[in-house]
Motif scaffolding. Structure first.
Motif, PDB file in Angstrom:
ATOM      1  N   ARG A  97       0.830  -1.212   0.000  1.00  0.00           N
ATOM      2  CA  ARG A  97       0.000   0.000   0.000  1.00  0.00           C
ATOM      3  C   ARG A  97       0.859   1.254   0.000  1.00  0.00           C
ATOM      4  NH1 ARG A  97      -2.837  -1.625   5.372  1.00  0.00           N
ATOM      5  NH2 ARG A  97      -0.629  -1.935   5.649  1.00  0.00           N
ATOM      6  N   LYS A  98       2.119   1.125   0.438  1.00  0.00           N
ATOM      7  CA  LYS A  98       2.989   2.296   0.567  1.00  0.00           C
ATOM      8  C   LYS A  98       4.083   2.357  -0.494  1.00  0.00           C
ATOM      9  CE  LYS A  98       2.421   2.602   5.562  1.00  0.00           C
ATOM     10  NZ  LYS A  98       3.090   2.515   6.856  1.00  0.00           N
ATOM     11  N   ILE A  99       4.315   1.277  -1.191  1.00  0.00           N
ATOM     12  CA  ILE A  99       5.454   1.236  -2.113  1.00  0.00           C
ATOM     13  C   ILE A  99       5.224   2.159  -3.310  1.00  0.00           C
ATOM     14  CG2 ILE A  99       4.732  -0.743  -3.509  1.00  0.00           C
ATOM     15  CD1 ILE A  99       7.685  -1.700  -3.195  1.00  0.00           C
ATOM     16  N   LYS A 100       6.230   2.956  -3.613  1.00  0.00           N
ATOM     17  CA  LYS A 100       6.144   3.910  -4.726  1.00  0.00           C
ATOM     18  C   LYS A 100       7.081   3.521  -5.863  1.00  0.00           C
ATOM     19  CE  LYS A 100       3.596   7.170  -2.626  1.00  0.00           C
ATOM     20  NZ  LYS A 100       2.608   6.405  -1.942  1.00  0.00           N
ATOM     21  N   LYS A 101       8.211   2.924  -5.523  1.00  0.00           N
ATOM     22  CA  LYS A 101       9.211   2.589  -6.519  1.00  0.00           C
ATOM     23  C   LYS A 101       9.639   1.140  -6.334  1.00  0.00           C
ATOM     24  CE  LYS A 101      13.504   4.045  -8.438  1.00  0.00           C
ATOM     25  NZ  LYS A 101      14.590   4.905  -8.589  1.00  0.00           N
ATOM     26  N   PHE A 102       9.792   0.439  -7.440  1.00  0.00           N
ATOM     27  CA  PHE A 102      10.181  -0.964  -7.376  1.00  0.00           C
ATOM     28  C   PHE A 102      11.671  -1.111  -7.660  1.00  0.00           C
ATOM     29  CE2 PHE A 102       5.671  -0.908  -8.205  1.00  0.00           C
ATOM     30  CZ  PHE A 102       5.216  -1.812  -7.251  1.00  0.00           C
ATOM     31  N   ARG A 103      12.224  -2.202  -7.207  1.00  0.00           N
ATOM     32  CA  ARG A 103      13.629  -2.509  -7.418  1.00  0.00           C
ATOM     33  C   ARG A 103      13.724  -3.970  -7.844  1.00  0.00           C
ATOM     34  NH1 ARG A 103      14.883  -5.333  -2.813  1.00  0.00           N
ATOM     35  NH2 ARG A 103      13.541  -4.988  -1.050  1.00  0.00           N
ATOM     36  N   PRO A 104      14.859  -4.401  -8.355  1.00  0.00           N
ATOM     37  CA  PRO A 104      14.970  -5.805  -8.728  1.00  0.00           C
ATOM     38  C   PRO A 104      15.014  -6.692  -7.478  1.00  0.00           C
ATOM     39  CG  PRO A 104      17.037  -4.642  -9.179  1.00  0.00           C
ATOM     40  CD  PRO A 104      16.056  -3.636  -8.688  1.00  0.00           C
ATOM     41  N   THR A 105      14.085  -7.635  -7.400  1.00  0.00           N
ATOM     42  CA  THR A 105      14.041  -8.601  -6.299  1.00  0.00           C
ATOM     43  C   THR A 105      13.518  -9.921  -6.846  1.00  0.00           C
ATOM     44  OG1 THR A 105      11.736  -8.350  -5.547  1.00  0.00           O
ATOM     45  CG2 THR A 105      13.315  -6.722  -4.721  1.00  0.00           C
ATOM     46  N   HIS A 106      13.481 -10.914  -5.971  1.00  0.00           N
ATOM     47  CA  HIS A 106      12.841 -12.178  -6.341  1.00  0.00           C
ATOM     48  C   HIS A 106      11.339 -11.958  -6.560  1.00  0.00           C
ATOM     49  CE1 HIS A 106      16.149 -14.988  -5.853  1.00  0.00           C
ATOM     50  NE2 HIS A 106      16.471 -14.423  -4.703  1.00  0.00           N
ATOM     51  N   MET A 107      10.758 -10.985  -5.873  1.00  0.00           N
ATOM     52  CA  MET A 107       9.308 -10.792  -5.909  1.00  0.00           C
ATOM     53  C   MET A 107       8.788 -10.239  -7.232  1.00  0.00           C
ATOM     54  SD  MET A 107       8.698  -9.506  -1.976  1.00  0.00           S
ATOM     55  CE  MET A 107      10.072  -8.358  -2.019  1.00  0.00           C
ATOM     56  N   ASN A 108       9.688  -9.854  -8.130  1.00  0.00           N
ATOM     57  CA  ASN A 108       9.270  -9.502  -9.494  1.00  0.00           C
ATOM     58  C   ASN A 108      10.043 -10.308 -10.538  1.00  0.00           C
ATOM     59  OD1 ASN A 108      11.705  -8.125  -9.292  1.00  0.00           O
ATOM     60  ND2 ASN A 108      10.815  -6.090  -9.470  1.00  0.00           N
ATOM     61  N   GLY A 109      10.752 -11.326 -10.071  1.00  0.00           N
ATOM     62  CA  GLY A 109      11.455 -12.229 -10.982  1.00  0.00           C
ATOM     63  C   GLY A 109      12.743 -11.669 -11.541  1.00  0.00           C
ATOM     64  N   LEU A 110      13.260 -10.593 -10.934  1.00  0.00           N
ATOM     65  CA  LEU A 110      14.470  -9.939 -11.426  1.00  0.00           C
ATOM     66  C   LEU A 110      15.726 -10.342 -10.644  1.00  0.00           C
ATOM     67  CD1 LEU A 110      12.846  -6.472 -12.051  1.00  0.00           C
ATOM     68  CD2 LEU A 110      13.888  -7.892 -13.796  1.00  0.00           C
ATOM     69  N   CYS A 111      15.642 -11.387  -9.856  1.00  0.00           N
ATOM     70  CA  CYS A 111      16.804 -11.926  -9.141  1.00  0.00           C
ATOM     71  C   CYS A 111      16.866 -13.425  -9.359  1.00  0.00           C
ATOM     72  CB  CYS A 111      16.694 -11.683  -7.639  1.00  0.00           C
ATOM     73  SG  CYS A 111      17.047 -10.006  -7.148  1.00  0.00           S
ATOM     74  N   VAL A 112      18.076 -13.943  -9.330  1.00  0.00           N
ATOM     75  CA  VAL A 112      18.278 -15.389  -9.404  1.00  0.00           C
ATOM     76  C   VAL A 112      19.285 -15.816  -8.360  1.00  0.00           C
ATOM     77  CG1 VAL A 112      17.669 -15.686 -11.830  1.00  0.00           C
ATOM     78  CG2 VAL A 112      20.028 -15.158 -11.223  1.00  0.00           C
ATOM     79  N   ASP A 113      19.083 -17.010  -7.841  1.00  0.00           N
ATOM     80  CA  ASP A 113      20.044 -17.685  -6.976  1.00  0.00           C
ATOM     81  C   ASP A 113      20.526 -18.891  -7.753  1.00  0.00           C
ATOM     82  OD1 ASP A 113      19.415 -15.872  -4.963  1.00  0.00           O
ATOM     83  OD2 ASP A 113      18.046 -17.233  -3.941  1.00  0.00           O
ATOM     84  N   ILE A 114      21.828 -18.924  -8.065  1.00  0.00           N
ATOM     85  CA  ILE A 114      22.355 -19.981  -8.926  1.00  0.00           C
ATOM     86  C   ILE A 114      23.701 -20.488  -8.427  1.00  0.00           C
ATOM     87  CG2 ILE A 114      21.175 -19.081 -10.971  1.00  0.00           C
ATOM     88  CD1 ILE A 114      23.959 -18.033 -11.911  1.00  0.00           C
ATOM     89  N   THR A 115      24.092 -21.627  -8.979  1.00  0.00           N
ATOM     90  CA  THR A 115      25.430 -22.160  -8.797  1.00  0.00           C
ATOM     91  C   THR A 115      25.855 -22.804 -10.097  1.00  0.00           C
ATOM     92  OG1 THR A 115      26.871 -23.439  -7.314  1.00  0.00           O
ATOM     93  CG2 THR A 115      24.763 -24.462  -7.947  1.00  0.00           C
ATOM     94  N   LEU A 116      27.088 -23.274 -10.133  1.00  0.00           N
ATOM     95  CA  LEU A 116      27.603 -23.969 -11.307  1.00  0.00           C
ATOM     96  C   LEU A 116      27.816 -25.434 -10.996  1.00  0.00           C
ATOM     97  CD1 LEU A 116      30.290 -21.395 -12.520  1.00  0.00           C
ATOM     98  CD2 LEU A 116      27.962 -21.715 -13.388  1.00  0.00           C
ATOM     99  N   THR A 117      27.656 -26.249 -12.032  1.00  0.00           N
ATOM    100  CA  THR A 117      27.956 -27.674 -11.946  1.00  0.00           C
ATOM    101  C   THR A 117      28.899 -28.018 -13.087  1.00  0.00           C
ATOM    102  OG1 THR A 117      26.241 -28.526 -13.447  1.00  0.00           O
ATOM    103  CG2 THR A 117      25.563 -28.083 -11.156  1.00  0.00           C
ATOM    104  N   ASP A 118      29.436 -29.235 -13.044  1.00  0.00           N
ATOM    105  CA  ASP A 118      30.161 -29.699 -14.216  1.00  0.00           C
ATOM    106  C   ASP A 118      29.121 -30.106 -15.264  1.00  0.00           C
ATOM    107  OD1 ASP A 118      29.264 -32.319 -13.574  1.00  0.00           O
ATOM    108  OD2 ASP A 118      31.185 -32.896 -12.699  1.00  0.00           O
TER     109      ASP A 118
END
Length: 189
Positions: A97-118
């Motif tokens: 109700r108070k948010i005016k500006k958005f930022r990249p987060t998981h909550m808009n799909g603009l963040c990833v948590d990843i790792t590498l494998t062989d």
């Protein structure tokens, strides 16, 4: 055509070479609970495009990308905060109700948590396990293995070369800073 929910698409519909293992669709996470209803990986379409660029770079170097988290509903973020109210590792869910500006987060799909494998899908050495909420999760921690830091530094360098920004307290977490942030959502996965 892709399945879409607002700005979100299913990552495997854009590229099926990723290893998808959403930790919060299992009990193998810091909460010990299954938070998501399914293991489908939804992500902002532009974020998916630059993640695919990074994946292609990693592939030429002999690695695959394992995705632990991408889009996260606001309600899931609220549950995380309820379990662990720690600003360093868990973002407090916003008052919509108070948010005016958005930022990249998981909550808009603009963040990833990843790792590498062989190429066979075996995890390579990293500084810590996923969701390690200690100093070991930071690339700056000297108490981790040299090989793990080297691999995480490579991960960071490639991700930042395509438009992501690393989070200094979690070697696995990357923000898409190359696109305009979209509103947060509570679409359930």
């Amino acid at each position: 055509m892709y399945n879409e929910k607002g700005n979100l698409v299913k990552l495997v519909e854009m590229d099926n070479e990723f290893i998808i293992y959403l930790k919060y669709a299992t009990t193998d996470n810091f909460t010990g609970q299954k938070i998501y209803n399914s293991g489908e990986c939804w992500i902002d379409k532009h974020t998916a495009e630059i993640l695919i660029k990074a994946k292609n770079i990693f592939k030429t170097a002999g690695y695959r990308v394992k995705v632990w988290d991408a889009y996260r509903p606001i309600s899931a973020q609220a549950k995380f905060w309820e379990i662990m109210p720690n600003h360093d590792f868990v973002a407090k869910p916003p008052d919509m109700r108070k948010i005016k500006k958005f930022r990249p987060t998981h909550m808009n799909g603009l963040c990833v948590d990843i790792t590498l494998t062989d190429l066979d899908g075996n995890d390579i050495a990293m500084p810590s396990e996923f969701d390690d909420m200690t100093e070991r999760a930071s690339l700056n921690c000297i108490k981790t293995s040299e090989e793990g830091r080297k691999n995480a530094t490579y991960l960071k360098e490639v991700m930042e070369s395509v438009g992501f920004l690393a989070y200094d307290k979690e070697w696995w977490h990357f923000y898409d800073v190359s696109t305009e942030p979209t509103p947060f959502m509570d679409f359930q996965i």
